[in-house]
Design a protein around this motif. Structure first.
Motif, PDB file in Angstrom:
ATOM      1  N   HIS A 117      -7.555  16.615  12.364  1.00 36.39           N
ATOM      2  CA  HIS A 117      -7.679  17.287  11.077  1.00 36.39           C
ATOM      3  C   HIS A 117      -9.262  16.844  10.465  1.00 36.39           C
ATOM      4  CE1 HIS A 117      -4.144  19.764  11.297  1.00 36.39           C
ATOM      5  NE2 HIS A 117      -3.493  18.611  11.778  1.00 36.39           N
ATOM      6  N   ASP A 118     -10.225  16.116  11.322  1.00 32.39           N
ATOM      7  CA  ASP A 118     -11.142  15.664  10.446  1.00 32.39           C
ATOM      8  C   ASP A 118     -10.821  14.684   9.329  1.00 32.39           C
ATOM      9  OD1 ASP A 118     -12.923  17.080  12.369  1.00 32.39           O
ATOM     10  OD2 ASP A 118     -12.594  18.821  11.347  1.00 32.39           O
ATOM     11  N   VAL A 119      -9.795  14.061   9.263  1.00 34.14           N
ATOM     12  CA  VAL A 119      -9.605  13.385   8.321  1.00 34.14           C
ATOM     13  C   VAL A 119      -9.370  11.766   8.639  1.00 34.14           C
ATOM     14  CG1 VAL A 119      -7.607  12.574   6.449  1.00 34.14           C
ATOM     15  CG2 VAL A 119      -8.037  15.137   6.967  1.00 34.14           C
ATOM     16  N   LYS A 120     -10.294  11.060   8.042  1.00 34.14           N
ATOM     17  CA  LYS A 120     -10.330   9.817   8.691  1.00 34.14           C
ATOM     18  C   LYS A 120      -9.588   8.635   7.590  1.00 34.14           C
ATOM     19  CE  LYS A 120     -13.703   5.901   9.657  1.00 34.14           C
ATOM     20  NZ  LYS A 120     -15.238   5.498   9.670  1.00 34.14           N
ATOM     21  N   ALA A 121      -8.797   7.854   8.209  1.00 29.63           N
ATOM     22  CA  ALA A 121      -7.897   6.952   7.301  1.00 29.63           C
ATOM     23  C   ALA A 121      -7.824   5.653   8.036  1.00 29.63           C
ATOM     24  CB  ALA A 121      -6.539   7.748   7.447  1.00 29.63           C
ATOM     25  N   GLU A 122      -7.584   4.645   7.205  1.00 25.49           N
ATOM     26  CA  GLU A 122      -7.430   3.259   7.334  1.00 25.49           C
ATOM     27  C   GLU A 122      -5.816   2.796   7.416  1.00 25.49           C
ATOM     28  OE1 GLU A 122      -8.176   0.247   4.173  1.00 25.49           O
ATOM     29  OE2 GLU A 122      -9.755   1.664   4.260  1.00 25.49           O
ATOM     30  N   LEU A 123      -5.429   2.067   8.181  1.00 22.92           N
ATOM     31  CA  LEU A 123      -3.976   1.720   8.597  1.00 22.92           C
ATOM     32  C   LEU A 123      -3.753   0.244   7.657  1.00 22.92           C
ATOM     33  CD1 LEU A 123      -0.963   2.114   9.139  1.00 22.92           C
ATOM     34  CD2 LEU A 123      -1.816   1.053  11.511  1.00 22.92           C
ATOM     35  N   ARG A 124      -2.623   0.065   6.573  1.00 26.94           N
ATOM     36  CA  ARG A 124      -2.511  -1.054   6.307  1.00 26.94           C
ATOM     37  C   ARG A 124      -0.855  -1.414   6.501  1.00 26.94           C
ATOM     38  NH1 ARG A 124      -5.870  -2.637   0.634  1.00 26.94           N
ATOM     39  NH2 ARG A 124      -7.917  -1.728   1.506  1.00 26.94           N
ATOM     40  N   LEU A 125      -0.503  -2.429   7.087  1.00 25.94           N
ATOM     41  CA  LEU A 125       0.764  -3.158   7.012  1.00 25.94           C
ATOM     42  C   LEU A 125       1.242  -3.829   5.997  1.00 25.94           C
ATOM     43  CD1 LEU A 125       0.881  -3.412  10.905  1.00 25.94           C
ATOM     44  CD2 LEU A 125       0.943  -1.330   9.870  1.00 25.94           C
ATOM     45  N   VAL A 126       2.186  -3.816   5.235  1.00 27.21           N
ATOM     46  CA  VAL A 126       2.465  -4.684   4.177  1.00 27.21           C
ATOM     47  C   VAL A 126       3.938  -5.011   4.133  1.00 27.21           C
ATOM     48  CG1 VAL A 126       2.759  -4.613   1.608  1.00 27.21           C
ATOM     49  CG2 VAL A 126       0.823  -3.149   2.793  1.00 27.21           C
ATOM     50  N   ASP A 127       3.987  -6.381   3.922  1.00 21.21           N
ATOM     51  CA  ASP A 127       5.362  -7.067   3.663  1.00 21.21           C
ATOM     52  C   ASP A 127       5.860  -6.838   2.580  1.00 21.21           C
ATOM     53  OD1 ASP A 127       7.511  -8.750   3.540  1.00 21.21           O
ATOM     54  OD2 ASP A 127       6.727 -10.272   4.728  1.00 21.21           O
ATOM     55  N   ARG A 128       6.862  -6.038   2.346  1.00 22.47           N
ATOM     56  CA  ARG A 128       7.363  -5.935   0.830  1.00 22.47           C
ATOM     57  C   ARG A 128       7.928  -7.103   0.144  1.00 22.47           C
ATOM     58  NH1 ARG A 128      12.724  -4.813   0.169  1.00 22.47           N
ATOM     59  NH2 ARG A 128      14.134  -4.590   2.229  1.00 22.47           N
ATOM     60  N   LYS A 129       8.207  -8.208   0.984  1.00 24.39           N
ATOM     61  CA  LYS A 129       8.591  -9.561   0.592  1.00 24.39           C
ATOM     62  C   LYS A 129       9.900  -9.243  -0.272  1.00 24.39           C
ATOM     63  CE  LYS A 129       3.860 -11.272   0.596  1.00 24.39           C
ATOM     64  NZ  LYS A 129       2.790 -11.823  -0.053  1.00 24.39           N
ATOM     65  N   ASP A 130       9.999  -9.730  -1.573  1.00 24.66           N
ATOM     66  CA  ASP A 130      11.339  -9.507  -2.317  1.00 24.66           C
ATOM     67  C   ASP A 130      11.168  -8.211  -3.235  1.00 24.66           C
ATOM     68  OD1 ASP A 130       8.993 -10.200  -4.126  1.00 24.66           O
ATOM     69  OD2 ASP A 130      10.416 -11.711  -5.192  1.00 24.66           O
ATOM     70  N   ARG A 131      10.348  -7.455  -2.894  1.00 23.22           N
ATOM     71  CA  ARG A 131      10.425  -6.212  -3.745  1.00 23.22           C
ATOM     72  C   ARG A 131      11.171  -5.075  -2.985  1.00 23.22           C
ATOM     73  NH1 ARG A 131       3.849  -5.455  -3.726  1.00 23.22           N
ATOM     74  NH2 ARG A 131       4.450  -5.732  -1.608  1.00 23.22           N
ATOM     75  N   SER A 132      11.654  -4.106  -3.621  1.00 27.33           N
ATOM     76  CA  SER A 132      12.114  -2.855  -3.000  1.00 27.33           C
ATOM     77  C   SER A 132      10.843  -1.889  -2.324  1.00 27.33           C
ATOM     78  CB  SER A 132      12.941  -1.912  -4.141  1.00 27.33           C
ATOM     79  OG  SER A 132      12.034  -1.492  -4.854  1.00 27.33           O
ATOM     80  N   THR A 133      11.365  -1.212  -1.576  1.00 28.26           N
ATOM     81  CA  THR A 133      10.328  -0.239  -0.820  1.00 28.26           C
ATOM     82  C   THR A 133       9.467   0.535  -1.928  1.00 28.26           C
ATOM     83  OG1 THR A 133      11.511  -0.362   1.147  1.00 28.26           O
ATOM     84  CG2 THR A 133       9.659   1.331   0.893  1.00 28.26           C
ATOM     85  N   GLY A 134      10.338   0.920  -2.817  1.00 31.43           N
ATOM     86  CA  GLY A 134       9.563   1.987  -3.916  1.00 31.43           C
ATOM     87  C   GLY A 134       8.730   1.012  -4.844  1.00 31.43           C
TER      88      GLY A 134
END
Length: 287
Positions: free
Chosen positions: A221-238
């Motif tokens: 769709h001609d949309v350029k995006a970057e990907l980030r993988l994040v460890d939530r650690k002791d946080r909730s996903t929200g």
């Protein structure tokens, strides 16, 4: 997905200005129509509960008072819409009309039912934070739009919406049906953004393939995006989602809504419930 009809439920209170300001900017920049919807309660629905001892005169007085209150609130809501339209350079029309533009509806009925029905023919429904200090953006009306009508919703915090749709957009991606619906609904916003970040949040090592597939899809769709993988650690996903979006100075968060049932969200919490209660940036969500 193009965004042409932007539905905005109104109450005639101060919060109308926040949500209308956000919706007017979206309508202006995406070439849509801001549709303000004021839902007045039907006072006759309360008549069966008044009892036989209430005189006809009292009933008439109560109905007159309810109508006067609704008339005043509707007039305020209409005035707020005209102010927002003028500030954004939108013409207010009665029906149809050029795009971008704005129009106002006044409908009688039960709020959640009317909003659900009207949302079915809207491309986006915009909500602001509750005036009564509640912990959930949009309340039952938002759930009616996103769950019953199946429409994408945009929540606009007190600070309003960014002056431009550009800037950074963050996608909270878990590969769910709900998240994919949100991405489809947000394509117009993504195409207008300067930077897009796909956030995959999990624990320890996160499989990048799922996020990479979304990145490839957006590229079509001609949309350029970057990907980030994040460890939530002791946080909730929200919590992790909002904190990471804040750290990226995002102007918009895109995410799925209610991947789990609403009952589970109510009893033990969930991503949607947390975001609705703590968002400080605009959030576009879909079920």
């Amino acid at each position: 997905m193009s965004i042409r009809k932007i539905l905005v439920p109104l109450k005639g209170g101060a919060q109308d200005k926040v949500v209308l300001g956000a919706a007017a900017r979206v309508a202006k920049q995406l070439g849509g129509q801001l549709t303000g919807l004021f839902v007045r309660p039907d006072p006759t629905e309360a008549l069966p509960y008044m009892g036989d001892g209430v005189s006809g005169q009292v009933i008439e007085q109560l109905l007159d008072a309810a109508k006067e209150g609704a008339d005043a609130a509707s007039a305020r809501a209409s005035a707020h819409l005209h102010e927002a339209a003028k500030a954004a350079g939108l013409e207010v029309v009665k029906a149809g009309g050029p795009l971008p533009s704005a129009r106002f509806y006044d409908v009688t009925g039960r709020q959640d039912v009317v909003i659900s029905e009207e949302s079915r023919l809207a491309d986006l429904v915009v909500f602001a934070e509750g005036e009564q200090g509640g912990d959930q953006f949009g309340g039952d009306a938002l759930e009616a739009a996103v769950m019953n009508a199946g429409r994408p919703v945009l929540i606009a915090p007190q600070d309003g919406f960014a002056e431009k749709l550009g800037g950074t957009v963050v996608i909270g991606w878990d590969g769910s049906v709900q998240a994919s619906h949100a991405v489809s609904a947000a394509l117009a916003f993504l195409q207008a953004a300067e930077k897009i970040v796909i956030l995959c949040i999990g624990e320890d090592e996160i499989e990048p393939e799922r996020g990479a597939r979304l990145k490839d899809y957006l590229g079509l769709h001609d949309v350029k995006a970057e990907l980030r993988l994040v460890d939530r650690k002791d946080r909730s996903t929200g919590q992790a989602l909002l904190e990471e979006a804040g750290a990226l100075d995002a102007g918009l968060l895109v995410m799925g809504a209610y991947s789990h049932s609403r009952l589970r969200e109510l009893l033990i919490g969930g991503v949607t419930r947390h975001v609705r209660g703590h968002a400080s940036i605009p959030v576009l969500m879909a079920h």
